[in-house]
Design an enzyme around this catalytic site. Structure first.
Site, PDB file in Angstrom:
ATOM      1  N   CYS A  37     150.078  29.543 120.577  1.00 47.21           N
ATOM      2  CA  CYS A  37     149.175  29.318 121.718  1.00 47.21           C
ATOM      3  C   CYS A  37     149.710  29.931 123.020  1.00 47.21           C
ATOM      4  CB  CYS A  37     148.992  27.815 121.898  1.00 47.21           C
ATOM      5  SG  CYS A  37     148.120  27.381 123.409  1.00 47.21           S
ATOM      6  N   GLU A  89     148.929  19.828 129.921  1.00 44.95           N
ATOM      7  CA  GLU A  89     148.306  20.872 130.753  1.00 44.95           C
ATOM      8  C   GLU A  89     149.371  21.872 131.205  1.00 44.95           C
ATOM      9  OE1 GLU A  89     145.288  22.019 131.457  1.00 44.95           O
ATOM     10  OE2 GLU A  89     144.538  20.488 130.133  1.00 44.95           O
TER      11      GLU A  89
HETATM   12  N1  GSH Z   1     144.146  23.856 129.693  1.00 43.64           N
HETATM   13  C1  GSH Z   1     145.063  23.705 128.591  1.00 43.64           C
HETATM   14  C2  GSH Z   1     146.461  24.099 129.055  1.00 43.64           C
HETATM   15  O1  GSH Z   1     146.549  24.957 129.946  1.00 43.64           O
HETATM   16  O2  GSH Z   1     147.446  23.530 128.574  1.00 43.64           O
HETATM   17  C3  GSH Z   1     144.594  24.560 127.413  1.00 43.64           C
HETATM   18  C4  GSH Z   1     145.453  24.377 126.179  1.00 43.64           C
HETATM   19  C5  GSH Z   1     144.737  24.870 124.907  1.00 43.64           C
HETATM   20  O3  GSH Z   1     143.576  25.299 124.925  1.00 43.64           O
HETATM   21  N2  GSH Z   1     145.454  24.798 123.770  1.00 43.64           N
HETATM   22  C6  GSH Z   1     144.843  25.170 122.501  1.00 43.64           C
HETATM   23  C7  GSH Z   1     144.633  23.920 121.653  1.00 43.64           C
HETATM   24  O4  GSH Z   1     145.486  23.050 121.619  1.00 43.64           O
HETATM   25  C8  GSH Z   1     145.709  26.086 121.662  1.00 43.64           C
HETATM   26  S1  GSH Z   1     145.905  27.654 122.423  1.00 43.64           S
HETATM   27  N3  GSH Z   1     143.505  23.864 120.951  1.00 43.64           N
HETATM   28  C9  GSH Z   1     143.139  22.785 120.084  1.00 43.64           C
HETATM   29  C10 GSH Z   1     141.649  22.735 119.878  1.00 43.64           C
HETATM   30  O5  GSH Z   1     140.938  23.613 120.374  1.00 43.64           O
HETATM   31  O6  GSH Z   1     141.180  21.805 119.224  1.00 43.64           O
END
Ligand code: GSH
Length: 258
Positions: A37, A89
């Site tokens: 990620c 976050e």
């Molecule tokens: N706004 C969050 C940050 O900046 O930490 C975004 C984090 C994010 O989108 N992580 C993704 C995730 O955990 C992986 S790249 N996705 C799980 C899902 O979509 O269910």
């Protein structure tokens, strides 16, 4: 039902796997990480850059396991537990690491209040303009020519605005700072756009290739990057329009990223 996204390669590979191996011992900071990620890699870069002690724990966020939802109710990586209290976050975690470990060098925010605020303006630009355009270009399908063209243009324009501010070799000059950390994970994934969406570093403008190379070759960035083929497999779902992640759903619905 199993989401297609759930079938990611389970662990980090390449240089990132070596880094994981060095961070298995219990520490007061536990890093709940998804190796693949880019948001997650921001935090990982900061940890490595500053030599903060942490314990690495791999999470598949698509599985939404109960234990992980107790740490981050949004079910997204990255997250941390610090002295048994949870935080999440990526951009908030970057600021938290600066606050919680002020004496670890290098600091990723300049000491001058104006310069700190200025950094935050450009971190916000990356979050609100560059990353969403990057995702829109990734997800625009080959039969959606206009969508691809407009997302590519949007991405170049957002990157050009940042480029105008880059002092070189890094955003703030010699010091590697939060703006660099916030964008580096997408820079190391740009080859996916280059190979599949007609995107080129050269087309951002004079100096972007140099900036992008400086970021990609930074030690903390290399040490937190897995093998290309494993990343490619993750992005194939987006390229084919099959991804069901929260981010993919938001892009399709024209909503802000989660
Ligand atoms: N706004 C969050 C940050 O900046 O930490 C975004 C984090 C994010 O989108 N992580 C993704 C995730 O955990 C992986 S790249 N996705 C799980 C899902 O979509 O269910």
């Amino acid at each position: 039902m199993t989401l297609p996204d759930e079938n990611i390669h389970p662990i980090a590979t390449g240089k990132a796997a070596e880094t994981v191996g060095k961070h298995q011992d219990p520490q007061e900071l536990v890093f709940y990480s998804g190796w693949f990620c880019p948001f997650n890699q921001r935090v990982w870069i900061a940890l490595e850059e500053r030599g903060i002690l942490y314990q690495y724990k791999e999470v598949n966020p698509y599985k939404k396991e109960k234990h992980f939802l107790e740490i981050n109710p949004k079910g997204l990586v990255p997250a941390v537990e610090y002295k048994e209290k949870a935080l999440y976050e990526s951009l908030i975690l970057l600021e938290f690491l600066e606050d919680a470990y002020p004496s670890y060098s290098p600091n990723l925010l300049p000491s001058d209040p104006y310069e700190r605020a200025y950094e935050r303006i450009w971190v916000d630009h990356i979050a609100k303009a560059i990353v969403p355009a990057w995702m829109r270009l990734l997800m625009a399908q080959p039969n959606e020519r206009e969508k691809q063209d407009s997302a590519r243009k949007e991405l170049y324009e957002a990157q050009k605005r940042l480029l105008n501010e880059v002092k070189g070799p890094y955003f703030a000059g010699e010091q590697f700072t939060l703006v660099d950390v916030a964008i580096a994970p997408w820079i190391v994934r740009d080859y996916v756009l280059a190979e599949n969406r007609g995107y080129k570093w050269e087309d951002v403008g004079n100096g972007w290739v140099k900036y992008a190379e400086a970021l990609s070759s930074r030690d903390s960035v290399r040490r937190t990057t897995s093998d290309r083929d494993k990343h490619q497999a993750t992005y194939d779902r987006y390229l084919r329009g099959e991804a069901q992640s929260e981010a993919a759903k938001a892009i399709r619905a024209g909503k802000p990223l989660p």
